[in-house]
Motif scaffolding. Structure first.
Motif, PDB file in Angstrom:
ATOM      1  N   ASN A 181       0.845  -1.188   0.000  1.00  7.04           N
ATOM      2  CA  ASN A 181       0.000   0.000   0.000  1.00  7.04           C
ATOM      3  C   ASN A 181       0.881   1.239   0.000  1.00  7.04           C
ATOM      4  O   ASN A 181       1.520   1.549   1.008  1.00  7.04           O
ATOM      5  CB  ASN A 181      -0.909  -0.013   1.232  1.00  7.04           C
ATOM      6  N   PRO A 182       0.938   1.998  -1.090  1.00  8.31           N
ATOM      7  CA  PRO A 182       1.802   3.181  -1.141  1.00  8.31           C
ATOM      8  C   PRO A 182       1.350   4.302  -0.220  1.00  8.31           C
ATOM      9  O   PRO A 182       2.094   5.267  -0.015  1.00  8.31           O
ATOM     10  CB  PRO A 182       1.735   3.607  -2.616  1.00  8.31           C
ATOM     11  N   GLU A 183       0.143   4.186   0.354  1.00 10.00           N
ATOM     12  CA  GLU A 183      -0.352   5.202   1.281  1.00 10.00           C
ATOM     13  C   GLU A 183      -0.164   4.788   2.738  1.00 10.00           C
ATOM     14  O   GLU A 183      -0.659   5.461   3.643  1.00 10.00           O
ATOM     15  CB  GLU A 183      -1.830   5.469   0.995  1.00 10.00           C
ATOM     16  N   ASN A 184       0.584   3.710   2.959  1.00  8.40           N
ATOM     17  CA  ASN A 184       0.868   3.265   4.321  1.00  8.40           C
ATOM     18  C   ASN A 184       2.321   2.811   4.399  1.00  8.40           C
ATOM     19  O   ASN A 184       2.629   1.625   4.499  1.00  8.40           O
ATOM     20  CB  ASN A 184      -0.078   2.133   4.726  1.00  8.40           C
ATOM     21  N   VAL A 185       3.232   3.791   4.319  1.00  9.43           N
ATOM     22  CA  VAL A 185       4.666   3.518   4.318  1.00  9.43           C
ATOM     23  C   VAL A 185       5.279   4.069   5.602  1.00  9.43           C
ATOM     24  O   VAL A 185       5.119   5.246   5.928  1.00  9.43           O
ATOM     25  CB  VAL A 185       5.356   4.165   3.095  1.00  9.43           C
ATOM     26  N   THR A 186       5.963   3.207   6.319  1.00 18.19           N
ATOM     27  CA  THR A 186       6.728   3.613   7.500  1.00 18.19           C
ATOM     28  C   THR A 186       8.201   3.679   7.122  1.00 18.19           C
ATOM     29  O   THR A 186       8.749   2.720   6.578  1.00 18.19           O
ATOM     30  CB  THR A 186       6.545   2.613   8.651  1.00 18.19           C
ATOM     31  N   LEU A 187       8.830   4.818   7.409  1.00 19.48           N
ATOM     32  CA  LEU A 187      10.274   4.951   7.218  1.00 19.48           C
ATOM     33  C   LEU A 187      10.941   4.740   8.574  1.00 19.48           C
ATOM     34  O   LEU A 187      10.613   5.421   9.550  1.00 19.48           O
ATOM     35  CB  LEU A 187      10.637   6.321   6.659  1.00 19.48           C
ATOM     36  N   ALA A 188      11.862   3.790   8.630  1.00 21.38           N
ATOM     37  CA  ALA A 188      12.537   3.457   9.877  1.00 21.38           C
ATOM     38  C   ALA A 188      14.039   3.385   9.623  1.00 21.38           C
ATOM     39  O   ALA A 188      14.495   3.234   8.494  1.00 21.38           O
ATOM     40  CB  ALA A 188      12.028   2.125  10.431  1.00 21.38           C
ATOM     41  N   GLY A 189      14.792   3.474  10.704  1.00 20.80           N
ATOM     42  CA  GLY A 189      16.237   3.344  10.589  1.00 20.80           C
ATOM     43  C   GLY A 189      16.861   3.152  11.942  1.00 20.80           C
ATOM     44  O   GLY A 189      16.264   3.455  12.979  1.00 20.80           O
ATOM     45  N   HIS A 190      18.089   2.642  11.908  1.00 22.88           N
ATOM     46  CA  HIS A 190      18.847   2.410  13.128  1.00 22.88           C
ATOM     47  C   HIS A 190      20.123   3.229  13.111  1.00 22.88           C
ATOM     48  O   HIS A 190      20.825   3.277  12.104  1.00 22.88           O
ATOM     49  CB  HIS A 190      19.188   0.919  13.257  1.00 22.88           C
ATOM     50  N   SER A 191      20.427   3.913  14.200  1.00 25.51           N
ATOM     51  CA  SER A 191      21.658   4.678  14.359  1.00 25.51           C
ATOM     52  C   SER A 191      21.773   5.723  13.246  1.00 25.51           C
ATOM     53  O   SER A 191      20.919   6.588  13.127  1.00 25.51           O
ATOM     54  CB  SER A 191      22.855   3.722  14.399  1.00 25.51           C
ATOM     55  N   ALA A 192      22.804   5.642  12.391  1.00 30.41           N
ATOM     56  CA  ALA A 192      22.901   6.604  11.294  1.00 30.41           C
ATOM     57  C   ALA A 192      21.693   6.516  10.380  1.00 30.41           C
ATOM     58  O   ALA A 192      21.250   7.529   9.821  1.00 30.41           O
ATOM     59  CB  ALA A 192      24.185   6.365  10.495  1.00 30.41           C
ATOM     60  N   GLY A 193      21.134   5.310  10.217  1.00 28.59           N
ATOM     61  CA  GLY A 193      19.914   5.169   9.426  1.00 28.59           C
ATOM     62  C   GLY A 193      18.755   5.917  10.045  1.00 28.59           C
ATOM     63  O   GLY A 193      17.907   6.480   9.335  1.00 28.59           O
ATOM     64  N   ALA A 194      18.689   5.957  11.382  1.00 21.27           N
ATOM     65  CA  ALA A 194      17.650   6.725  12.065  1.00 21.27           C
ATOM     66  C   ALA A 194      17.872   8.221  11.862  1.00 21.27           C
ATOM     67  O   ALA A 194      16.917   8.986  11.668  1.00 21.27           O
ATOM     68  CB  ALA A 194      17.640   6.374  13.550  1.00 21.27           C
TER      69      ALA A 194
END
Length: 408
Positions: A181-194
Motif C-alpha cells: 500500500n503506497p499510502e501506508n509507508v513507515t520509514l525506519a532506521g537504526h543509528s545513522a539510518g535513524a
C-alpha cells in the motif's frame, strides 16, 4: 503453516520484470538487489540519483547486490554501483499490505541493506519489508566547490540522503506490484539510518513519500556547508599526498590554491573510491570527523532542524527509542578497554569491570537523552499535536534473558 494461495515470484514493475526467490523455510518471497536508480559511477559520481533505465526480459533478483564502497576492519568492500533495494513479503496473494522501509546504521560510512534481512518480520507482521543500499562516506556525502554545476541537487553534497529519497519515490511508483500500500509507508532506521530517516522527515523533497516514522537510536544531526567544504578540502589534501602530487600538507594546500576548479574536479573524479574510504577511516562516535547531512538549502533546509519552527512538517506518528545498554559496543571498542574485552579479562579485574559498567550506563543514558528526549522535545515544540511514542529496549539488563553487558 500458511494455507493461502502462493504468490508468483515473477512480477512486473515500471522498469521491467523481476524474478525473486521463494524462502520456503519462513514462507516468504524475497526480491533482492533490485536497481532503483542508475549506477552512480563515472560522470554520475557526486550527482543526484538518476532514474533507472528499463530492461528487457526477466531480471533475476535472487541475491544481495553491492553495498556502497567502505572499509571493514581495514579491508575494502562494496562498489560505487550500489543503488539497490531488497524486498520481502509473506508468500500469499493478499494486497494492500503496510510497507516498512528500513535504513541501516554504520555512521554513514559503512553498512548495507543486507545487514537486516526482513523476511521473518514481514511474515510475522503481514507486511512488506524493504531495505536500502545508498551511498556512504565520501561517495555519499561530499561537498567541494570545484564540483559545482549550478544544479542545486547535484551541488548539495547530500547524495546518500538523495538516494534514500529516490528509493522512497521508487517505492511509491512500484510497491503495488509487490502487494504493498503506497499510502501506508513507515520509514525506519537504526543509528545513522535513524538520523537519515529524521533528515528525510525534515527535507521538503520527501513530502508525501512516507506516513509514519520510526527512529531507533538516532538524533537530530546536520552539518553546515562550510564544515562539509572544509572536510572535502582535507580529504583532497590527503589524496594529493597519498598519490604523490604533494609531499606534505603545505604543498597540498599550495596545489589546491593554484589549480582551477576544472583541474580539481578532474583530479577528484579520477581517484578510486577506495582512496576516499581509506582517508575517512573509522569515525566512531566523532561526527566532526566526518560531517554529513549538509544544510544545503535544498535537500536539507538552512539551519537544519532549527528550521522546523519556520516550516509546517507533516503530522505523522513517530516512534523514538534507544536501548538500555546502547553504549556497550562503543565502550568495548575503546582502546583503553579493547584488549581486556577481547581476551575476556574484564570479569577478572573488579576496577576495570566497574569502569566499563559505568561507561555503558552513563553513555547509554546520554545517548537516550540525545536520541529520544531531545528529539521529542524539538519535534513537539514545532508540532504540539505530533503523536510521539518513546521506548527503551531493555536487552542486557537481566542475566536470565541475555549475557551480562560486560561479557562480550
Amino acid at each position: 503453516m500458511n494455507t493461502k494461495e502462493k504468490r508468483d515470484e515473477t512480477i512486473t514493475i515500471a522498469s521491467g520484470q523481476l524474478k525473486g526467490i521463494r524462502q520456503t523455510e519462513i514462507d516468504a518471497i524475497a526480491w533482492l538487489g533490485i536497481p532503483y536508480a542508475l549506477p552512480p559511477v563515472d560522470k554520475l559520481r557526486w550527482k543526484a540519483p538518476r532514474e533507472v533505465k528499463p530492461w528487457t526480459g526477466i531480471l533475476p533478483v535472487r541475491e544481495f547486490s553491492n553495498s556502497s564502497f567502505q572499509m571493514i576492519q581495514g579491508v575494502p568492500s562494496g562498489s560505487e554501483d550500489c543503488l539497490y533495494v531488497n524486498i520481502w513479503r509473506p508468500d500469499h496473494t493478499d494486497s494492500g499490505l503496510p510497507v516498512f522501509v528500513f535504513l541501516h546504521g554504520g555512521g554513514n560510512t559503512n553498512g548495507s541493506g543486507s545487514d537486516f534481512q526482513g523476511g521473518q518480520l514481514a511474515c510475522e507482521t503481514n507486511s512488506i519489508v524493504i531495505t536500502v543500499n545508498y551511498r556512504l562516506g565520501a561517495m555519499g556525502f561530499f561537498r567541494h566547490p570545484a564540483l559545482r554545476t549550478g544544479d542545486p541537487l547535484d551541488d548539495s553534497g547530500n547524495y546518500g540522503l538523495l538516494d534514500i529519497i529516490h528509493a522512497l519515490k521508487w517505492v511509491q511508483t512500484n510497491i503495488v506490484a509487490f502487494g504493498g500500500n503506497p499510502e501506508n509507508v513507515t520509514l525506519a532506521g537504526h543509528s545513522a539510518g535513524a538520523r537519515n530517516a529524521l533528515a528525510a522527515y525534515l527535507s521538503p523533497l520527501s513530502e508525501g513519500l512516507f506516513h509514519k516514522l520510526c527512529a531507533m537510536s538516532g538524533g537530530l544531526t546536520t552539518a553546515t556547508p562550510e564544515q562539509g567544504e572544509a572536510k572535502a578540502n582535507d580529504i583532497l589534501a590527503s589524496l594529493l599526498m597519498e598519490t604523490g602530487l604533494a609531499n606534505n600538507i603545505e604543498e597540498a594546500i599550495d596545489w589546491i590554491s593554484t589549480q582551477s576548479a576544472a583541474a580539481i574536479s578532474d583530479y577528484l573524479m579520477g581517484q578510486k573510491a577506495i582512496l576516499f574510504a581509506a582517508t575517512i577511516g573509522e569515525t566512531g562516535l566523532r561526527m566532526a570527523a566526518f560531517p554529513h547531512l549538509f544544510e544545503d538549502g535544498t535537500v536539507i533546509p538552512r539551519e537544519g532542524f532549527e528550521n522546523l519552527k519556520h516550516r509546517i512538517q507533516p503530522c505523522m506518528p513517530i516512534i523514538l527509542g534507544s536501548t538500555a545498554s546502547e553504549f556497550s559496543g562503543f565502550a568495548s571498542m575503546d582502546p583503553y578497554l579493547l584488549h581486556q574485552v577481547q581476551h575476556g579479562q574484564l570479569a577478572e579485574n573488579a576496577e576495570q569491570k566497574k569502569l566499563y559498567e559505568a561507561v555503558v550506563q552513563y553513555g547509554s543514558e546520554l545517548y537516550a537523552a540525545f536520541n529520544v528526549e531531545q528529539v521529542a522535545e524539538k519535534l513537539i515544540r514545532s508540532i504540539p499535536e505530533l503523536p510521539i511514542y518513546a521506548y527503551r529496549f531493555g536487552w542486557g539488563l537481566h542475566d536470565a534473558l541475555s549475557i551480562p553487558p560486560f561479557v562480550l
